[in-house]
Design a protein around this motif. Structure first.
Motif, PDB file in Angstrom:
ATOM      1  N   LYS A   1      23.720  32.573   4.664  1.00  0.00           N
ATOM      2  CA  LYS A   1      22.754  33.041   3.675  1.00  0.00           C
ATOM      3  C   LYS A   1      21.935  34.184   4.248  1.00  0.00           C
ATOM      4  O   LYS A   1      21.803  34.329   5.473  1.00  0.00           O
TER       5      LYS A   1
ATOM      6  N   GLU B   1      16.601  35.529   2.106  1.00  0.00           N
ATOM      7  CA  GLU B   1      16.007  34.988   0.884  1.00  0.00           C
ATOM      8  C   GLU B   1      16.756  33.758   0.379  1.00  0.00           C
ATOM      9  O   GLU B   1      16.502  33.283  -0.724  1.00  0.00           O
ATOM     10  N   GLY B   2      17.686  33.267   1.182  1.00  0.00           N
ATOM     11  CA  GLY B   2      18.420  32.068   0.802  1.00  0.00           C
ATOM     12  C   GLY B   2      19.614  32.307  -0.093  1.00  0.00           C
ATOM     13  O   GLY B   2      20.203  31.359  -0.613  1.00  0.00           O
TER      14      GLY B   2
END
Length: 264
Positions: A168, A171-172
């Motif tokens: 990831k 920011e995920g």
């Protein structure tokens, strides 16, 4: 996967030869009356790829061929075709180049900072046994010269893809993008991903992720398709379907391909 990625040509001889420029030309600025010394001359390298023979010799009794309600000969041809696909697919990755095509993983690998013609440049994963740093994939992309990035793709096996799919950004968001339309490819960092389980899995000192412009890097040659010789004489009462295919493969542009080595 390699047939989808690489350049494929049909030839009418047993060998394909190609001249590849290795660069080396130099130039310089000079004044109106300045001396013009000889500059370096670019070099050419001849690459020759020979066809190798793949064969199968399944057999069926003449009685079975006569009495069967299905076309046994056609069924055997289909099965042999599938087997040939699997055999050559393996050779395009790991083949030794002696009695089979030379695969991309069989060439000498060298640290990309010391890259030399005839070898494949690698960068390391940063860990002795794992691929756990997404930044290394970005490094691998930039190890490839910009001229080859248009049309570049990733190649890895399914277990490696399972690891990479979990990466990831800050920011995920997953770096991996699944192909949402029918037949659309998955992408990673904006480039298409292909899967081939003949590529080494993640492990110490393995070469587990290839990235490059395979159309420029690798050439597959086919010689006159697949041939079948139906032999009812050699081993009566069996009819032998002696099937052969001649195919070759090898790297023709070394700098168009890079690889990630699992190493600290």
């Amino acid at each position: 996967a390699m047939r989808r990625l690489a350049t494929v040509r049909s030839i009418s001889t047993d060998t394909y030869k190609k001249l590849v420029g290795q660069g080396g030309a130099t130039s310089g600025w000079v004044g109106e009356k300045g001396a013009r010394t000889e500059t370096d001359t670019p070099t050419l390298k001849e690459i020759a790829i020979n066809t190798k023979e793949l064969y199968a010799a399944p057999a069926a009794t003449q009685t079975l061929l006569d009495d069967s309600s299905v076309d046994i000969g056609a069924w055997l041809a289909d099965e042999v075709g599938i087997e040939f696909d699997e055999e050559e697919g393996e050779s395009f990755i790991t083949g030794n180049g002696v009695e089979q095509p030379k695969g991309i993983a069989a060439y000498t690998m060298i640290a990309n900072g010391n890259y030399a013609w005839g070898k494949v440049g690698f960068i390391t994963s940063g860990h002795a046994t794992l691929l756990n740093n997404a930044d290394k994939l970005i490094d691998l992309q930039h190890a490839l010269k910009p001229r080859y990035r248009n049309g570049a793709a990733w190649l890895m096996n399914d277990s490696t893809a399972q690891v990479v799919r979990k990466f990831k950004d800050g920011e995920g968001n997953y770096l991996w993008r699944p192909g949402l339309l029918q037949d659309a490819p998955d992408t990673l960092l904006g480039k298409m991903v292909e899967y081939d389980d003949n590529v080494a899995a993640i492990g110490a000192n393995t070469y587990s992720v290839f990235y490059g412009n395979f159309k420029r890097a690798y050439l597959i040659i086919d010689r006159s398709g697949t041939r079948v010789l139906r032999d009812p004489y050699t081993n009566k009462p069996y009819v032998i379907f002696y099937t052969t295919k001649r195919v070759g493969g090898g790297i023709v542009m070394y700098e168009a391909l890079k690889v990630l080595k699992i190493a600290a």
